[in-house]
Motif scaffolding. Structure first.
Motif, short mmCIF file in Angstrom:
data_model
loop_
_atom_site.label_atom_id
_atom_site.label_comp_id
_atom_site.label_asym_id
_atom_site.label_seq_id
_atom_site.Cartn_x
_atom_site.Cartn_y
_atom_site.Cartn_z
N HIS A 89 -6.02 2.90 -20.71
CA HIS A 89 -7.23 2.71 -21.50
C HIS A 89 -8.42 2.31 -20.66
CE1 HIS A 89 -5.60 -1.34 -21.13
NE2 HIS A 89 -6.81 -1.79 -21.37
N GLN A 90 -8.20 1.87 -19.41
CA GLN A 90 -9.30 1.50 -18.54
C GLN A 90 -9.76 2.66 -17.67
OE1 GLN A 90 -7.32 -1.75 -16.53
NE2 GLN A 90 -8.39 -3.26 -17.80
N GLY A 91 -9.14 3.82 -17.82
CA GLY A 91 -9.57 4.99 -17.05
C GLY A 91 -8.93 5.09 -15.68
N VAL A 92 -7.96 4.24 -15.37
CA VAL A 92 -7.30 4.29 -14.06
C VAL A 92 -5.88 4.79 -14.23
CG1 VAL A 92 -6.53 2.93 -12.09
CG2 VAL A 92 -8.69 2.38 -13.19
N CYS A 93 -5.51 5.81 -13.47
CA CYS A 93 -4.15 6.37 -13.53
C CYS A 93 -3.20 5.41 -12.82
CB CYS A 93 -4.15 7.75 -12.86
SG CYS A 93 -2.50 8.46 -12.69
N GLN A 94 -2.29 4.82 -13.57
CA GLN A 94 -1.39 3.82 -13.01
C GLN A 94 -0.35 4.44 -12.06
OE1 GLN A 94 -1.67 0.37 -13.66
NE2 GLN A 94 -3.60 1.11 -14.50
N ASP A 95 -0.04 5.71 -12.25
CA ASP A 95 1.00 6.36 -11.46
C ASP A 95 0.45 7.28 -10.37
OD1 ASP A 95 2.96 5.13 -12.98
OD2 ASP A 95 2.99 6.73 -14.46
N CYS A 96 -0.85 7.26 -10.17
CA CYS A 96 -1.48 8.17 -9.20
C CYS A 96 -1.95 7.39 -7.98
CB CYS A 96 -2.67 8.89 -9.83
SG CYS A 96 -2.25 9.79 -11.33
N GLY A 97 -1.90 8.05 -6.84
CA GLY A 97 -2.36 7.40 -5.62
C GLY A 97 -2.52 8.38 -4.47
N ARG A 98 -2.69 7.83 -3.29
CA ARG A 98 -2.90 8.64 -2.09
C ARG A 98 -1.97 8.16 -0.99
NH1 ARG A 98 -7.06 11.78 -0.99
NH2 ARG A 98 -8.33 10.87 -2.64
N VAL A 99 -1.38 9.09 -0.26
CA VAL A 99 -0.50 8.74 0.86
C VAL A 99 -1.35 8.14 1.98
CG1 VAL A 99 1.06 9.63 2.63
CG2 VAL A 99 1.15 10.56 0.31
N VAL A 100 -0.97 6.95 2.44
CA VAL A 100 -1.71 6.31 3.52
C VAL A 100 -0.97 6.37 4.86
CG1 VAL A 100 -3.08 4.80 2.04
CG2 VAL A 100 -0.84 4.03 2.81
N THR A 167 4.23 5.69 2.53
CA THR A 167 3.54 4.58 1.88
C THR A 167 2.37 5.12 1.05
OG1 THR A 167 4.14 3.08 3.67
CG2 THR A 167 2.32 2.40 2.24
N VAL A 168 2.31 4.68 -0.21
CA VAL A 168 1.29 5.17 -1.15
C VAL A 168 0.39 4.02 -1.59
CG1 VAL A 168 0.90 6.21 -3.42
CG2 VAL A 168 2.82 6.98 -2.01
N GLN A 169 -0.92 4.27 -1.53
CA GLN A 169 -1.91 3.33 -2.08
C GLN A 169 -2.32 3.88 -3.44
OE1 GLN A 169 -3.78 0.49 -0.36
NE2 GLN A 169 -4.10 0.11 -2.53
N TYR A 170 -1.98 3.14 -4.51
CA TYR A 170 -2.29 3.61 -5.85
C TYR A 170 -3.76 3.38 -6.20
CZ TYR A 170 2.66 4.31 -6.69
OH TYR A 170 3.95 4.77 -6.62
N ASP A 171 -4.24 4.17 -7.17
CA ASP A 171 -5.63 4.05 -7.60
C ASP A 171 -5.92 2.69 -8.21
OD1 ASP A 171 -5.88 6.65 -6.78
OD2 ASP A 171 -5.81 7.53 -8.78
N ASN A 172 -4.89 2.02 -8.72
CA ASN A 172 -5.10 0.71 -9.34
C ASN A 172 -5.02 -0.42 -8.31
OD1 ASN A 172 -2.38 0.45 -8.77
ND2 ASN A 172 -1.70 0.51 -10.90
N GLY A 173 -4.86 -0.07 -7.02
CA GLY A 173 -4.84 -1.08 -5.97
C GLY A 173 -3.46 -1.45 -5.46
N ASN A 174 -2.41 -1.11 -6.20
CA ASN A 174 -1.05 -1.43 -5.76
C ASN A 174 -0.62 -0.53 -4.61
OD1 ASN A 174 -0.82 -3.40 -7.73
ND2 ASN A 174 0.07 -2.01 -9.23
N LYS A 175 0.44 -0.94 -3.93
CA LYS A 175 0.96 -0.15 -2.80
C LYS A 175 2.48 -0.14 -2.87
CE LYS A 175 -1.33 -0.28 1.24
NZ LYS A 175 -1.78 -0.72 2.58
#
Length: 202
Positions: A89-100, A167-175
């Motif tokens: 609901h906040q517009g952030v994909c909890q399961d999406c991220g970028r490989v770091v 290692t993945v850095q998620y859009d919500n800040g988690n890793k």
């Protein structure tokens, strides 16, 4: 100086939230980017007024950090608003991220009784050929013990496998880090999402 930058950031974030409902995701991203650039420009002017060069440099670093964060959030919100992104609901994909990072490590294999016994036998035979009498017995025992250890280590080395740690850095800040027993074909910068206990490219 940091306090001033923070206050300006909060004010602009409030204005952004007020107009966010009337804009499409792309329009919102453009607006957020423009605001971040304007804020960065204002912050640099404030930094120029600092009394010493060291304080000015630190101020500029802080301003650049805030600018980069603002752009990253705007980009994450744009990506999260894409169809099928699984946004919350906040517009952030909890399961999406970028490989770091993608690291290849070697995992030692399990040594079995076969390697232990085989190494011990070879070590005992070699040890038995040294000296005579009590010395020969001691050499045989030492050879068996050393051979068993060496045999186990050799077997572990032969049975070792490669492990790809992504290692993945998620859009919500988690890793998080995911381990693969084969090359997942991913590289730093790839966009990914969770799939069960693993990840896949988006």
């Amino acid at each position: 100086m940091k306090k001033q930058i923070f206050i300006v950031s909060l004010m602009l974030a409030s204005v952004s939230a007020a107009y966010a409902q009337d804009l499409t995701p792309k329009q919102q991203y453009t607006a957020d980017s423009k605001r971040a650039s304007a804020r960065y420009s204002d912050d640099k002017k404030l930094c120029a007024e600092e009394s010493t060069s060291s304080v000015r440099m630190q101020c500029l670093r802080d301003a650049k950090t805030e600018y980069d964060k603002s752009l990253a959030v705007a980009k994450a919100n744009l990506n999260a608003a894409a169809p099928g992104s699984g946004q919350n609901h906040q517009g952030v994909c909890q399961d999406c991220g970028r490989v770091v990072s993608v690291d290849i490590n070697e995992k030692a294999g399990e040594g079995s009784a076969l390697g232990l016994i085989g190494g011990g036998v070879v070590g005992a035979v070699l040890g038995h050929q040294v000296g005579g009498g009590t010395g020969r017995d001691l050499a045989t025992i030492a050879g068996a013990a050393g051979g068993a250890y060496a045999g186990r280590k050799v077997e572990q080395k032969v049975k070792s496998t490669k492990v790809w740690a992504v290692t993945v850095q998620y859009d919500n800040g988690n890793k998080n880090t995911f381990n693969f027993d084969h090359d997942p074909g991913m590289a730093s910068g790839d966009r990914v999402r969770n799939s069960g206990d693993s990840i896949v490219r988006r």
